[in-house]
Write a protein that holds these residues in place. Sequence first.
Motif, PDB file in Angstrom:
ATOM      1  N   ARG A  10       8.970 -14.164  -1.268  1.00 42.12           N
ATOM      2  CA  ARG A  10       8.494 -13.441  -0.096  1.00 42.12           C
ATOM      3  C   ARG A  10       7.512 -12.367  -0.542  1.00 42.12           C
ATOM      4  NH1 ARG A  10      13.363 -10.898   2.323  1.00 42.12           N
ATOM      5  NH2 ARG A  10      12.148 -10.609   4.242  1.00 42.12           N
ATOM      6  N   ILE A  11       6.571 -12.037   0.333  1.00 40.80           N
ATOM      7  CA  ILE A  11       5.523 -11.072   0.015  1.00 40.80           C
ATOM      8  C   ILE A  11       5.529  -9.988   1.086  1.00 40.80           C
ATOM      9  CG2 ILE A  11       3.072 -10.715  -0.411  1.00 40.80           C
ATOM     10  CD1 ILE A  11       2.889 -13.799  -0.831  1.00 40.80           C
ATOM     11  N   ALA A  12       5.576  -8.739   0.661  1.00 41.48           N
ATOM     12  CA  ALA A  12       5.506  -7.608   1.578  1.00 41.48           C
ATOM     13  C   ALA A  12       4.228  -6.818   1.327  1.00 41.48           C
ATOM     14  CB  ALA A  12       6.715  -6.692   1.408  1.00 41.48           C
ATOM     15  N   LEU A  13       3.576  -6.405   2.394  1.00 39.54           N
ATOM     16  CA  LEU A  13       2.403  -5.535   2.320  1.00 39.54           C
ATOM     17  C   LEU A  13       2.832  -4.143   2.760  1.00 39.54           C
ATOM     18  CD1 LEU A  13      -1.180  -6.394   3.610  1.00 39.54           C
ATOM     19  CD2 LEU A  13      -0.238  -4.085   3.718  1.00 39.54           C
ATOM     20  N   ILE A  14       2.638  -3.161   1.890  1.00 34.60           N
ATOM     21  CA  ILE A  14       3.063  -1.785   2.147  1.00 34.60           C
ATOM     22  C   ILE A  14       1.847  -0.878   2.096  1.00 34.60           C
ATOM     23  CG2 ILE A  14       4.555   0.104   1.406  1.00 34.60           C
ATOM     24  CD1 ILE A  14       6.211  -1.948  -0.111  1.00 34.60           C
ATOM     25  N   THR A  15       1.562  -0.186   3.198  1.00 38.64           N
ATOM     26  CA  THR A  15       0.468   0.773   3.174  1.00 38.64           C
ATOM     27  C   THR A  15       0.964   2.083   2.555  1.00 38.64           C
ATOM     28  OG1 THR A  15       0.909   1.656   5.411  1.00 38.64           O
ATOM     29  CG2 THR A  15      -0.558  -0.268   5.228  1.00 38.64           C
ATOM     30  N   GLY A  16       0.078   2.731   1.812  1.00 35.47           N
ATOM     31  CA  GLY A  16       0.466   3.965   1.138  1.00 35.47           C
ATOM     32  C   GLY A  16       1.524   3.732   0.088  1.00 35.47           C
ATOM     33  N   GLY A  20       5.376   8.516  -3.300  1.00 35.22           N
ATOM     34  CA  GLY A  20       6.326   8.917  -2.275  1.00 35.22           C
ATOM     35  C   GLY A  20       7.192   7.787  -1.768  1.00 35.22           C
ATOM     36  N   LEU A  21       7.360   7.763  -0.450  1.00 33.95           N
ATOM     37  CA  LEU A  21       8.233   6.766   0.167  1.00 33.95           C
ATOM     38  C   LEU A  21       7.695   5.358  -0.006  1.00 33.95           C
ATOM     39  CD1 LEU A  21       9.181   8.560   3.506  1.00 33.95           C
ATOM     40  CD2 LEU A  21      10.136   8.832   1.215  1.00 33.95           C
ATOM     41  N   GLY A  22       6.368   5.195   0.015  1.00 34.61           N
ATOM     42  CA  GLY A  22       5.784   3.868  -0.173  1.00 34.61           C
ATOM     43  C   GLY A  22       6.068   3.315  -1.551  1.00 34.61           C
ATOM     44  N   ASN A  99       4.262  -0.377   7.683  1.00 33.49           N
ATOM     45  CA  ASN A  99       3.261   0.621   8.050  1.00 33.49           C
ATOM     46  C   ASN A  99       3.790   1.995   7.663  1.00 33.49           C
ATOM     47  OD1 ASN A  99       1.038  -0.815   9.337  1.00 33.49           O
ATOM     48  ND2 ASN A  99       2.520  -1.389  10.920  1.00 33.49           N
ATOM     49  N   ASN A 100       3.463   2.410   6.439  1.00 37.73           N
ATOM     50  CA  ASN A 100       4.029   3.620   5.860  1.00 37.73           C
ATOM     51  C   ASN A 100       3.013   4.737   5.659  1.00 37.73           C
ATOM     52  OD1 ASN A 100       5.862   5.234   3.888  1.00 37.73           O
ATOM     53  ND2 ASN A 100       4.082   4.692   2.654  1.00 37.73           N
TER      54      ASN A 100
END
Length: 258
Positions: A10-16, A20-22, A99-100
């Motif tokens: 599985r692939i996740a796209l994380i902004t930021g 930090g939290l990202g 959306n972080n």
Amino acid sequence: MNTTTDTSSRIALITGGSRGLGRSSALALAAQGIDLILTYQRQEADAQAVVAQAQALGRRAVALQLDVGEASRFPAFAEQVRQALRATWQRTHFDALVNNAGMGVHASFEATTEQQFDELARVHLKGPFFLTQALLPLLADGGRIVNVSSGLARFSFPGYAAYAVMKGGVEVLTRYLARELGPRGIAVNTLAPGAIATDFGGGAVRDDAALNAQLAAATAMGRVGQPDDIGAAVAALLAEGNRWMTGQRIEVSGGMML
């Protein structure tokens, strides 16, 4: 670059995702066996360090530059994502969007300027709305979206009115996305952190001992949060067995202001 075809990961796209939290969310997902696409605004070295850590965990990861406050760039960014999926995974879709990315403004209601308000709106509300829209063709059916909000959308601290208004909008957006994307099997939820010891907002929660103690006293678990508390919660939301939850607001605050 590893070019072996792998359609099982599985692939996740994380902004930021560079700090930090990202960053904590990215590494928690990598530890859970999920590959990563991270975005960063300016801190490319930090983003590449996260990529290297994910790769050390046996995952594939790439970092792409993006300013979530520049919606006009989103179509071009979506094309970059498409190319990264093809080059790194030989795939056309990713599985989860977090959306972080964000920034903070601390100003009283009376002192908040229109410029500050507009910048918060571009980054925290318009950004997630139109970035999600641009990436929808690349998000797999049965996928997930996590929109990061804030405990400040539920409880109130002076100086955060404009920021909290944007996060309240994100929570409404989550419910609408859950309703409209339900036919595709896409689950959409809000994760709302409480006070977290990071560099966000100048690092006040982390570095100001008096503020830290005040917030800890207002929290059922007796401390402020750490980035890994949120990373673990994001990983739990995106776990395979959590497919039936959608349209929900999950506060991860240790029980602030109960």
